[in-house]
Design an enzyme around this catalytic site. Sequence first.
Site, PDB file in Angstrom:
ATOM      1  N   ASP A 461       0.949  -1.420  -0.079  1.00 41.49           N
ATOM      2  CA  ASP A 461      -0.090   0.077   0.198  1.00 41.49           C
ATOM      3  C   ASP A 461       0.777   1.091   0.328  1.00 41.49           C
ATOM      4  O   ASP A 461       2.460   1.206   0.535  1.00 41.49           O
ATOM      5  CB  ASP A 461      -1.039  -0.243   0.827  1.00 41.49           C
ATOM      6  CG  ASP A 461      -1.532   1.190   1.368  1.00 41.49           C
ATOM      7  OD1 ASP A 461      -2.526   1.355   0.496  1.00 41.49           O
ATOM      8  OD2 ASP A 461      -1.135   1.860   2.458  1.00 41.49           O
ATOM      9  N   ARG A 488     -14.211  16.544   7.744  1.00 42.15           N
ATOM     10  CA  ARG A 488     -14.070  17.013   9.362  1.00 42.15           C
ATOM     11  C   ARG A 488     -14.843  15.070   9.701  1.00 42.15           C
ATOM     12  O   ARG A 488     -14.315  14.707  10.650  1.00 42.15           O
ATOM     13  CB  ARG A 488     -14.761  17.535   9.918  1.00 42.15           C
ATOM     14  CG  ARG A 488     -13.702  18.924   9.253  1.00 42.15           C
ATOM     15  CD  ARG A 488     -15.101  20.931   9.683  1.00 42.15           C
ATOM     16  NE  ARG A 488     -14.146  21.775   9.710  1.00 42.15           N
ATOM     17  CZ  ARG A 488     -15.038  22.751   9.211  1.00 42.15           C
ATOM     18  NH1 ARG A 488     -15.811  22.677  10.349  1.00 42.15           N
ATOM     19  NH2 ARG A 488     -14.833  23.618   9.029  1.00 42.15           N
ATOM     20  N   HIS A 492     -10.062   9.582   6.935  1.00 42.66           N
ATOM     21  CA  HIS A 492      -8.708   9.375   6.590  1.00 42.66           C
ATOM     22  C   HIS A 492      -7.499  10.161   5.997  1.00 42.66           C
ATOM     23  O   HIS A 492      -8.584  11.742   6.715  1.00 42.66           O
ATOM     24  CB  HIS A 492      -9.285   8.928   5.265  1.00 42.66           C
ATOM     25  CG  HIS A 492      -8.061   8.333   4.224  1.00 42.66           C
ATOM     26  ND1 HIS A 492      -7.714   8.973   3.573  1.00 42.66           N
ATOM     27  CD2 HIS A 492      -8.384   7.297   3.730  1.00 42.66           C
ATOM     28  CE1 HIS A 492      -7.257   8.721   2.882  1.00 42.66           C
ATOM     29  NE2 HIS A 492      -7.388   7.110   2.127  1.00 42.66           N
ATOM     30  N   GLY A 518     -14.297   8.519  -1.338  1.00 37.00           N
ATOM     31  CA  GLY A 518     -14.630   9.695  -1.382  1.00 37.00           C
ATOM     32  C   GLY A 518     -15.401   9.753  -0.442  1.00 37.00           C
ATOM     33  O   GLY A 518     -15.998   8.637   0.647  1.00 37.00           O
ATOM     34  N   VAL A 519     -16.202  10.963  -0.236  1.00 37.40           N
ATOM     35  CA  VAL A 519     -16.806  10.707   1.100  1.00 37.40           C
ATOM     36  C   VAL A 519     -18.370  11.629  -0.082  1.00 37.40           C
ATOM     37  O   VAL A 519     -17.196  12.147  -0.902  1.00 37.40           O
ATOM     38  CB  VAL A 519     -16.373  11.437   2.201  1.00 37.40           C
ATOM     39  CG1 VAL A 519     -15.359  10.854   3.237  1.00 37.40           C
ATOM     40  CG2 VAL A 519     -16.024  12.824   1.628  1.00 37.40           C
ATOM     41  N   VAL A 522     -24.514  16.279   2.730  1.00 40.46           N
ATOM     42  CA  VAL A 522     -25.366  16.981   2.887  1.00 40.46           C
ATOM     43  C   VAL A 522     -24.830  18.313   3.591  1.00 40.46           C
ATOM     44  O   VAL A 522     -24.996  18.028   4.724  1.00 40.46           O
ATOM     45  CB  VAL A 522     -27.450  16.491   2.379  1.00 40.46           C
ATOM     46  CG1 VAL A 522     -27.844  18.304   2.464  1.00 40.46           C
ATOM     47  CG2 VAL A 522     -27.601  16.359   1.565  1.00 40.46           C
ATOM     48  N   GLY A 525     -27.410  22.209   3.605  1.00 39.33           N
ATOM     49  CA  GLY A 525     -28.310  22.258   2.272  1.00 39.33           C
ATOM     50  C   GLY A 525     -27.868  21.687   1.057  1.00 39.33           C
ATOM     51  O   GLY A 525     -29.130  21.509   0.050  1.00 39.33           O
ATOM     52  N   LEU A 529     -19.892  16.137  -2.818  1.00 36.89           N
ATOM     53  CA  LEU A 529     -19.297  14.796  -3.107  1.00 36.89           C
ATOM     54  C   LEU A 529     -17.999  14.763  -3.507  1.00 36.89           C
ATOM     55  O   LEU A 529     -16.978  15.838  -3.946  1.00 36.89           O
ATOM     56  CB  LEU A 529     -19.229  13.709  -4.712  1.00 36.89           C
ATOM     57  CG  LEU A 529     -19.304  12.877  -4.824  1.00 36.89           C
ATOM     58  CD1 LEU A 529     -19.263  11.814  -3.945  1.00 36.89           C
ATOM     59  CD2 LEU A 529     -19.450  11.964  -6.660  1.00 36.89           C
ATOM     60  N   VAL A 530     -17.241  14.955  -2.366  1.00 32.23           N
ATOM     61  CA  VAL A 530     -15.461  15.261  -2.557  1.00 32.23           C
ATOM     62  C   VAL A 530     -14.560  13.492  -2.734  1.00 32.23           C
ATOM     63  O   VAL A 530     -14.879  12.461  -1.942  1.00 32.23           O
ATOM     64  CB  VAL A 530     -14.722  15.287  -0.978  1.00 32.23           C
ATOM     65  CG1 VAL A 530     -13.261  15.800  -0.988  1.00 32.23           C
ATOM     66  CG2 VAL A 530     -15.833  16.683  -0.987  1.00 32.23           C
TER      67      VAL A 530
END
Length: 733
Positions: A461, A488, A492, A518-519, A522, A525, A529-530
Amino acid sequence: MRLRADRDEVLKVVGMHCSTCVATVSRAASSIKGVMDVRVNLATGEVRLSLGEGARLSEVVKSIRRAGYDVVTQRVDIAVEAREEEMPKLRELLESVEGVLEVRTGSGLVSVELNPLRTSAETILEELRKRGYRVSLAKEGIVARSDFRDSSLRLISASVLSPLVLLVNYFPVALALSAVILLLSGTKFLRGAYRALRNGTANMDVLVSLSSVTAWAYGLVSKDLGFLQASSLLITFVLAGKTLEAWLKERISKEVPEVLRVKARRIVDGEEREVDARELRPGDVVVLRSGDTVPADGVIDEGEVYVDESPLTGEPNPVLKGKGDPLIGGSAVLSGFAKLYVTRSGERTYLAQVAEAVRRAEAVRLPIQDFVDEVSAYFVPTVVVISAIVFLIWRFALGYPLSFALTLSIAVLASACPCGFGLATPTAIAVGIRRLLKRGVIVRDGEALQRLTEVRTFVIDKTGTLTEGKIRVVKSEGEVRLASCLERLSSHPIAKAISKLSEGQCEVRDFTEFPGKGVHGVVDGRTVLVGSKDFVLANCTGEDRGADLLVCVDGRVEGWVWLDDPLRPEAIEAVRRLKAMGYRVIIATGDSSSRAESAARALGVELRKGLSPEDKAELVRGLGKVAFVGDGINDALALKEAFVGVAVSSGTDLAKVAGDAIIPSIGALPSLLEGSRRTVRKVRENVAWALAYNSILIPIASGVLYPFYLPPEWAALAMSMNSVSVVLWSLVQ
């Protein structure tokens, strides 16, 4: 009584010294209903058991003791404030505690016999306190003999009396002295022979008893002082070798550091009170000064100290620890002053976890052990037959006197020893595992040492393993505030870097993490998507601009982040050594950015990038006998699927780390490989040596070099040195 099902137990057995002993103990333990698996380690004297429904550990202990061996247990007397009618319920409660063998209750006193390798007096006391009982420790002590101490006492008595047998020419006195040696110092072997024959086996005790008793009996009948002297010296010399062997084995078994009966200065009502470290509980505060041993795992609450953690982590240099830094129980305080807030104590400490991992690893059975067991099964009967043949040839075929033929026959019995075969594998493995432990490498599966010698490819890895894992944001554009709020909630390393891009509070709902990708969530509001370029562009519209990470807001890419994660300094050297040793090295990473390509180029290895945890597992499955090295965050599946899984972890909770072996950093990987090669080589050398030793010594004792031959007593000394040499060779680098 409530019985526990499907549990593992480990016992310390005293008195084993050859493969036949291992077989006898194994058979005794297996004879108890519900015992599903038994593994006996001759080098450490530990027996690991798998107990099923209805199996009682106390019955296993009784069975082993009936077979003639002792089991190390601890007797604990506890004063309890309870009514007499509560005692049956109290006894039932304690009998349900793991590691408890027997419970006896009296008026206000509970006597518990327990397995000290599985539980402790502190655990028993804590269990009773949880149920509301007021208790105190009245008395405790170990119930077992030391094999080394027992052999030493017998050797001392034999060493005092044997010279008298040699010096006294008056037959009745010499006969009496030699009888005392045979029946006092030699009882160890006589009992062992009786035990073995009663169980339908034959071991070294049979050979020693047969040779010493035969020599003494012939001396009695013929009134030949030489045979009485030979019997006495034979027992003395064998005891000398066995005492040295027992000392070496105890030294090996004690190499795992332990915090036993360490005193701690606990702060109570603002004052320091000296207590036993076993009385500490999470939440206690203890004072540390120069020269102290850290009594439990904890965090420094005040002050600074330099500590030596080398026996636990392999770190050779003293480490400065200040407020908020963790300390490991068992490390040594070299200088300074600090107050330690205890987080874990007793069997929950990191040290206890390491000790248990080592015990499990040492219970391994390598393939070569099948050959050793087969040789040992036929060894003693074969030697007895050879001894009889030698007597017949020298007495009747060659016409030599009865006394000479009997001398050679006894010498054959005294010269042969199956102990070297039994010690060959477990001793080498125990030494190898504990030597690696001193370098901070923890072997959890002993078989992995054998498997590592078959590996030719390493899949490693990248993030946190080859790189520092301290990812930095070197550039960002567009909308990154929402990404910072979302990240936050993730642990990771990349998320930690992104989370520092902005401050302030955000409302985050429906947070979802996609390992290796990724994460999503909402934020205030808005749907955010990151993640990696491929992951984000598969779900959103927009361009990547060559960034490492994209931020998608409400379906469109609106943020770009460039990252940097430098290689660990030791990673370059470790990979260089792997390649020099002939291994194929592949980087497997979820990172699809140019950083992965740069790392692969810098190390000169193959690259597989943009992989999910499932992709990594599929990769190692497809490569066959491959070792996977990862930091355990997203690599648990690949570590499990690999032929050998090696986890990189600087943490102090082994239960949360997957892998057959655990290394403190990638720099320790070559040490693990060298240690595995050395250990497997030592096993083979030990077996070959034990076989060659007996193959040479038995013919010499038979008189093939006549007129040179070995008297029985010197043959016995040479025999006892066989197992000693195996243990010593295992200890040699």
